[in-house]
Design an enzyme around this catalytic site. Sequence first.
Site, PDB file in Angstrom:
ATOM      1  N   LYS A  67      44.452  49.936  48.400  1.00 60.97           N
ATOM      2  CA  LYS A  67      45.457  50.331  47.402  1.00 60.97           C
ATOM      3  C   LYS A  67      45.073  51.589  46.616  1.00 60.97           C
ATOM      4  O   LYS A  67      45.928  52.393  46.280  1.00 60.97           O
ATOM      5  CB  LYS A  67      45.727  49.172  46.440  1.00 60.97           C
ATOM      6  CG  LYS A  67      46.476  48.017  47.115  1.00 60.97           C
ATOM      7  CD  LYS A  67      46.788  46.919  46.119  1.00 60.97           C
ATOM      8  CE  LYS A  67      47.481  45.753  46.798  1.00 60.97           C
ATOM      9  NZ  LYS A  67      47.806  44.675  45.854  1.00 60.97           N
ATOM     10  N   ASP A 104      53.324  45.135  42.326  1.00 59.57           N
ATOM     11  CA  ASP A 104      52.661  43.831  42.118  1.00 59.57           C
ATOM     12  C   ASP A 104      53.099  43.168  40.809  1.00 59.57           C
ATOM     13  O   ASP A 104      53.425  41.983  40.771  1.00 59.57           O
ATOM     14  CB  ASP A 104      51.131  43.990  42.106  1.00 59.57           C
ATOM     15  CG  ASP A 104      50.543  44.069  43.509  1.00 59.57           C
ATOM     16  OD1 ASP A 104      51.222  43.661  44.467  1.00 59.57           O
ATOM     17  OD2 ASP A 104      49.398  44.542  43.632  1.00 59.57           O
TER      18      ASP A 104
HETATM   19  P1  NDP Z   1      39.712  42.273  44.512  1.00 61.32           P
HETATM   20  O1  NDP Z   1      38.697  42.155  45.581  1.00 61.32           O
HETATM   21  O2  NDP Z   1      40.132  43.615  44.039  1.00 61.32           O
HETATM   22  O3  NDP Z   1      39.194  41.477  43.216  1.00 61.32           O
HETATM   23  C1  NDP Z   1      38.678  40.197  43.349  1.00 61.32           C
HETATM   24  C2  NDP Z   1      38.500  39.581  41.969  1.00 61.32           C
HETATM   25  O4  NDP Z   1      38.103  38.212  42.133  1.00 61.32           O
HETATM   26  C3  NDP Z   1      37.406  40.247  41.128  1.00 61.32           C
HETATM   27  O5  NDP Z   1      37.799  40.194  39.771  1.00 61.32           O
HETATM   28  C4  NDP Z   1      36.202  39.337  41.393  1.00 61.32           C
HETATM   29  O6  NDP Z   1      35.248  39.359  40.356  1.00 61.32           O
HETATM   30  C5  NDP Z   1      36.880  37.998  41.422  1.00 61.32           C
HETATM   31  N1  NDP Z   1      36.109  36.956  42.125  1.00 61.32           N
HETATM   32  C6  NDP Z   1      35.851  36.883  43.449  1.00 61.32           C
HETATM   33  N2  NDP Z   1      35.132  35.768  43.713  1.00 61.32           N
HETATM   34  C7  NDP Z   1      34.951  35.121  42.526  1.00 61.32           C
HETATM   35  C8  NDP Z   1      34.282  33.925  42.147  1.00 61.32           C
HETATM   36  N3  NDP Z   1      33.667  33.142  43.050  1.00 61.32           N
HETATM   37  N4  NDP Z   1      34.281  33.559  40.844  1.00 61.32           N
HETATM   38  C9  NDP Z   1      34.926  34.341  39.932  1.00 61.32           C
HETATM   39  N5  NDP Z   1      35.557  35.500  40.230  1.00 61.32           N
HETATM   40  C10 NDP Z   1      35.565  35.888  41.523  1.00 61.32           C
HETATM   41  O7  NDP Z   1      40.975  41.428  45.027  1.00 61.32           O
HETATM   42  P2  NDP Z   1      42.494  41.571  44.548  1.00 61.32           P
HETATM   43  O8  NDP Z   1      42.462  41.711  43.075  1.00 61.32           O
HETATM   44  O9  NDP Z   1      43.196  42.585  45.332  1.00 61.32           O
HETATM   45  O10 NDP Z   1      43.114  40.165  44.977  1.00 61.32           O
HETATM   46  C11 NDP Z   1      42.870  38.982  44.224  1.00 61.32           C
HETATM   47  C12 NDP Z   1      43.774  37.874  44.752  1.00 61.32           C
HETATM   48  O11 NDP Z   1      45.144  38.164  44.497  1.00 61.32           O
HETATM   49  C13 NDP Z   1      43.666  37.632  46.244  1.00 61.32           C
HETATM   50  O12 NDP Z   1      43.612  36.243  46.453  1.00 61.32           O
HETATM   51  C14 NDP Z   1      44.959  38.171  46.793  1.00 61.32           C
HETATM   52  O13 NDP Z   1      45.368  37.475  47.960  1.00 61.32           O
HETATM   53  C15 NDP Z   1      45.913  37.898  45.656  1.00 61.32           C
HETATM   54  N6  NDP Z   1      47.077  38.803  45.651  1.00 61.32           N
HETATM   55  C16 NDP Z   1      48.314  38.243  45.793  1.00 61.32           C
HETATM   56  C17 NDP Z   1      49.433  39.049  45.792  1.00 61.32           C
HETATM   57  C18 NDP Z   1      50.769  38.425  45.944  1.00 61.32           C
HETATM   58  O14 NDP Z   1      51.750  39.162  46.167  1.00 61.32           O
HETATM   59  N7  NDP Z   1      50.923  37.128  45.827  1.00 61.32           N
HETATM   60  C19 NDP Z   1      49.331  40.507  45.641  1.00 61.32           C
HETATM   61  C20 NDP Z   1      47.973  40.978  45.457  1.00 61.32           C
HETATM   62  C21 NDP Z   1      46.899  40.144  45.491  1.00 61.32           C
HETATM   63  P3  NDP Z   1      34.050  40.468  40.352  1.00 61.32           P
HETATM   64  O15 NDP Z   1      34.642  41.686  39.718  1.00 61.32           O
HETATM   65  O16 NDP Z   1      32.995  39.842  39.535  1.00 61.32           O
HETATM   66  O17 NDP Z   1      33.642  40.669  41.781  1.00 61.32           O
END
Ligand code: NDP
Length: 276
Positions: A67, A104
């Site tokens: 993105k 989004d």
């Molecule tokens: P990113 O990889 O950009 O961010 C992931 C986030 O999750 C970070 O804040 C990360 O924290 C956190 N995280 C990952 N593992 C853990 C854990 N075990 N405990 C706590 N925090 C955790 O992903 P996106 O933001 O792009 O996507 C996030 C979710 O949103 C996905 O599941 C995606 O499928 C969903 N999504 C759904 C959409 C829809 O249209 N329904 C659209 C876009 C996304 P840290 O910074 O510490 O790594």
Amino acid sequence: MAAAQFAVFGHPIAHSLSPRIHQAFAQQIGVALNFRAIDVAPEAFAVVAQKFFADGGVGANVTLPHKVAAYALAAERSAAAIRVGAANVLTRLPTAQLAAHNTDGDGLIRDLTERHGEDLRGRRALLLGAGGAAWGVAWSLLDAGVLSLVIANRTAARADQLAVAIGDPARVHTCHWDDLGHAGSFDLIVNATSAGVLGTALQLPFSLLGSRALCYDLSYGPAALGFLAWAHAAQALRAFDGLGMLVETAAAAFALWHGQRPATEPVYQRLRADEG
Ligand code: NDP
């Protein structure tokens, strides 16, 4: 005449529902289109996307992890894309340059307010996560009228970065992940982490839920089950996954490309029925 070319770019992308959603929308308005899922590694994204558009591609959805790169490719950027610094929609302009947009946040708010009939005004909201999706929805939650927004992220610096970018210290605060047990209660909790997708269970205190709490997981399918089970166990009033957001987000892109917004409910209901 050959069908207009559309695509969704991601990595991985094989299980994307986007081609199916866009074909269903296209059938509604009687247009023929070709919508492909294109799996491309980050280092190849710019070249592959530019070739797609140079070969006549009309529009593309863009998902993880492209993105920010999609935003960088564009010559024109919508206000929603600029504030997030990332794009989930690319559209070929008549000049052959690209326009970037981010739908989004609009998708989340439409799902919550129009499909589920929720009023977000006055809610104390907790946003879990500070990755791309959290950035995508944070401003929209504020625009929808939440009273306050607390951002908690496993890596605290990323939550701070998002709060600073929003620049509304009266309404937006951060909370350390390990301090969630002392954060008080909320009446809207949005899980924007990828923990479910990665197969990890979040350990969240029940004290986060206020008496009329609404919970929402941006992920859907099996990835959302853990958070939804937690929400129900903690007696959330209602809890939703992000399937509706996905459909609404796609509809916003479709409207940009085809000039009319499709009916999302039949498509949403069909996807929901297919979940079994
Ligand atoms: P990113 O990889 O950009 O961010 C992931 C986030 O999750 C970070 O804040 C990360 O924290 C956190 N995280 C990952 N593992 C853990 C854990 N075990 N405990 C706590 N925090 C955790 O992903 P996106 O933001 O792009 O996507 C996030 C979710 O949103 C996905 O599941 C995606 O499928 C969903 N999504 C759904 C959409 C829809 O249209 N329904 C659209 C876009 C996304 P840290 O910074 O510490 O790594």
